[in-house]
Design a protein around this motif. Sequence first.
Motif, short mmCIF file in Angstrom:
data_model
loop_
_atom_site.label_atom_id
_atom_site.label_comp_id
_atom_site.label_asym_id
_atom_site.label_seq_id
_atom_site.Cartn_x
_atom_site.Cartn_y
_atom_site.Cartn_z
N THR D 98 17.76 -12.46 -25.08
CA THR D 98 17.96 -12.73 -26.51
C THR D 98 17.47 -14.12 -26.91
O THR D 98 17.35 -14.42 -28.09
N VAL D 99 17.21 -14.96 -25.95
CA VAL D 99 16.83 -16.35 -26.22
C VAL D 99 15.30 -16.49 -26.27
O VAL D 99 14.76 -17.45 -26.82
N LEU D 100 14.60 -15.51 -25.71
CA LEU D 100 13.16 -15.66 -25.51
C LEU D 100 12.38 -15.84 -26.81
O LEU D 100 11.38 -16.55 -26.84
N SER D 101 12.84 -15.20 -27.90
CA SER D 101 12.03 -15.33 -29.13
C SER D 101 12.07 -16.76 -29.67
O SER D 101 11.22 -17.13 -30.48
N TYR D 102 13.02 -17.55 -29.21
CA TYR D 102 13.09 -18.95 -29.64
C TYR D 102 12.14 -19.86 -28.87
O TYR D 102 12.18 -21.07 -29.00
N LEU D 103 11.31 -19.26 -28.02
CA LEU D 103 10.27 -20.01 -27.32
C LEU D 103 8.93 -19.95 -28.05
O LEU D 103 8.03 -20.74 -27.75
N LEU D 104 8.81 -19.01 -28.98
CA LEU D 104 7.49 -18.73 -29.58
C LEU D 104 7.27 -19.58 -30.83
O LEU D 104 8.21 -20.00 -31.49
N PRO D 105 6.00 -19.82 -31.17
CA PRO D 105 5.72 -20.51 -32.43
C PRO D 105 6.20 -19.67 -33.61
O PRO D 105 6.24 -18.44 -33.53
N SER D 106 6.58 -20.32 -34.69
CA SER D 106 7.04 -19.58 -35.87
C SER D 106 6.50 -20.25 -37.13
O SER D 106 5.77 -21.25 -37.04
#
Lengths: 265, 265, 265, 265
Positions: D98-106
């Motif tokens: 659940t934390v992985l999407s907070y690694l991507l550029p946004s």
Amino acid sequence: MWLRTVCDLTFDIEVPTPFILMLRLRSGAQQWVAREEYKLKPSIPVFEFTDNYGNLCQRLTAPVGVFAVYTHADIWVADQVDQAPGDPFIEIQYLPDTVLSYLLPSRYCESDRFGQMASDITAGQLLGYDQAKAIESWLRANISYQPGSSNIPMSAVEVNTKQSGVCRDLSHLGIALCRSLSIPARLVVGYLYGLVPMDLHAWFEVFVGGRWYTFDATQPELRGGYVAIGYGRDAADVAIYNQFGPPVHSTQQFIDVQLINENDL
Amino acid sequence: MWLRTVCDLTFDIEVPTPFILMLRLRSGAQQWVAREEYKLKPSIPVFEFTDNYGNLCQRLTAPVGVFAVYTHADIWVADQVDQAPGDPFIEIQYLPDTVLSYLLPSRYCESDRFGQMASDITAGQLLGYDQAKAIESWLRANISYQPGSSNIPMSAVEVNTKQSGVCRDLSHLGIALCRSLSIPARLVVGYLYGLVPMDLHAWFEVFVGGRWYTFDATQPELRGGYVAIGYGRDAADVAIYNQFGPPVHSTQQFIDVQLINENDL
Amino acid sequence: MWLRTVCDLTFDIEVPTPFILMLRLRSGAQQWVAREEYKLKPSIPVFEFTDNYGNLCQRLTAPVGVFAVYTHADIWVADQVDQAPGDPFIEIQYLPDTVLSYLLPSRYCESDRFGQMASDITAGQLLGYDQAKAIESWLRANISYQPGSSNIPMSAVEVNTKQSGVCRDLSHLGIALCRSLSIPARLVVGYLYGLVPMDLHAWFEVFVGGRWYTFDATQPELRGGYVAIGYGRDAADVAIYNQFGPPVHSTQQFIDVQLINENDL
Amino acid sequence: MWLRTVCDLTFDIEVPTPFILMLRLRSGAQQWVAREEYKLKPSIPVFEFTDNYGNLCQRLTAPVGVFAVYTHADIWVADQVDQAPGDPFIEIQYLPDTVLSYLLPSRYCESDRFGQMASDITAGQLLGYDQAKAIESWLRANISYQPGSSNIPMSAVEVNTKQSGVCRDLSHLGIALCRSLSIPARLVVGYLYGLVPMDLHAWFEVFVGGRWYTFDATQPELRGGYVAIGYGRDAADVAIYNQFGPPVHSTQQFIDVQLINENDL
């Protein structure tokens, strides 16, 4: 080890019949799907979705006539499932949210009825893994494993009365006993390499020490070769097929698990 | 039609490198995966999970040396994608919850900057499908599609300035324009049968009339043969691989899509 | 109408006891929470999470001594619940994914055992809403509603044998009958304005014609004033509190629902 | 400490306007909502849903005229936010899914552009908490915090160029720097007790050592009194209101945070 699994089902359909199938293997912690086939005869539209437990499910309406499903997979699984004597019980307040539903009673696991019995079976054990191990040993010693003896799932209460059952039934009782000790437990349906007689299999997992561990009271001891198809609270959640409308049973079912060489992939 | 897709990637790894791959095809509304292979060389542990958009993602740490990923699939997709001139705009209050995040600006789709431009492009159109069609036509006429011209995704603002881009870039602008009209839009990455030159492809989908429809400004007209790998708000969400640490690029990448006969499955 | 609801619980705790509470009202389709209080005495740390059914749940460990929970809410609900005679049965292949789990048997709703009975009760009815209405009428006529008669949930099979039960029990049988006709059905726990004697209440919802509708066999006819606290497959999923370890019962429980004026908010 | 928060918004609506609001506080790790009010004037239908990040969102269509939203809460939060110098970096393969999407550029955090700069700022630091702390210190020293200076969110690249910004802008740059080091980071919008001038606030959290920690470059040092309203990848995900159609701005906005006594609840 690398395994090749087969589950082929044939149905004789008299009226168009909705199905929910759960036969798409998923990769997971100790399991990697390197090759997979999923064929339908005749070829018809299918919708795939992910259920509440993370299983991939296939929805379709089987047409009148002979309807066949072929699923094959080449898959890597652990040579030996992880075991962890001494791994501690996790207090409820520290369990991950996603694990909490596995503490509650469910259709075939009436954990609200087994508190005293579970305490007796696990008396003197360290809280956690060792309690689950004592429950697995108790099942092995006290509930007779009779493969092929039933088609309809038995609930934990029923299994405990009858003192015998198929793999799914023993697991239901194991799960109910664990949950009554506040240990999360879930049913797994899948394949087991070397199972005699070969068939689909069911076992259970318990959550201790921060992760899920495999237990299986139908085998003399734990080894490797477990291939998970689906997870759920009990057999109501995790059927390889649910069919709606007038009952339809598979006229043929072929299950196989072979050891393969990685080079044969 | 039945297609056989191939995506093979080779990397030259200098330090152990974490990857998140998105190369496991999923079955969906107009897409059925009948056969799939996913092999790694060397064979290493992988964890698979489902992301916020429903994509299956594979997490692994590539070891030092040559690391290769082979993915092949046999898949049924529609001969012709659905089109629906006149399908109505869905008022925000009636959109499904799961669609709402596709209304918001995202990394490469600054929909907050395109309100006037979108109104101009779609002036006189029926609200809904026809607006999206007008945007697709405008992109085809005004933004030059130059396959292979860039590696780094461009945002809608950048594409609009440069007036050219790869498939992904055109889609970013199309998405930003649709969202600025309160039409949910998302990026799809996948394969397209007959694409020249053959490569991975990207297009966009818009939600009108209660479902998602396909749009693609890079092709002279919409046809069939689209195979979706992943969905997301833009290229930041849906990369076939994300790699962490020092930059690593694929030294080789082989993409192919062939028509096959159902009997060859 | 605007209602003020109260649910106050007091427990006498002998050893530190983990609880999962489900007492945070949520706003929904015909329900808006304008004011809410949720106090614990003593004040202790709580973790809140959302379960598989979308309910907000509170996790805590009650300390030794008197432990009290106070929950009050001011809430708008419909004056009259929606009814839809004639609304059609939705074929399984067109049901939303999220609804499918409400078709399966569950702990207290053994829908696999009621196929014939449900067919008999609904003979001659239009498929869909009218079948569910016939089931509700049958329950009203044949199962005696005896508020306060039990503490332990009865399953549909048990209720059908005993021919009487509390609100939850009648709902279990209604749900099992609907599911056996492939109509999704779920349990709702909450409040009902004007319930005599005042207590927490349970009823059921069925999914026909594209949405959920309310049914309640304990009341002479459907009206408004229903306030939902939680949803689930049956009472195993949706308890206002689950407590782990040695049994603890509330020593006091005060439930109230009053009509209020919007100006008094 | 116990706080009473207020966020009242007034809008002047010229055409019926769809809104998605995010103003329902949720209880969480260091936050318990004991009392909450959420009133609309005029009182209109609202639908509430949970977004991809776990935030409760309210969907409605504001009618023509003056439209007002009043939200008040009594809430317990930590006297001092947790800090953990030395807490280690978590390797990507061990991060929760659940934390992985907070690694991507946004949208506003172009983490793909800051690799070298983040390495320079954190040179010599222990991997993990100490890197994030160095980034927070760098922001405090190098980017001028100018409350009220802008209405439109600036992206990390823009903030880095301008060398100044509001709380949200500084957070965007902090998040982009952390992510470029493979440290998950997210934006939090909420209240801060004692903020001068009082307003809504934004800060960021980073995931190290197995949990989220608070960082805030706008304050001379970290203290307590943070009340979270919503979480997301950046300001595009977590706006207290999104409005669709012709732009509408709040004509009045009143924000307040007061210390209260537990007995005054």
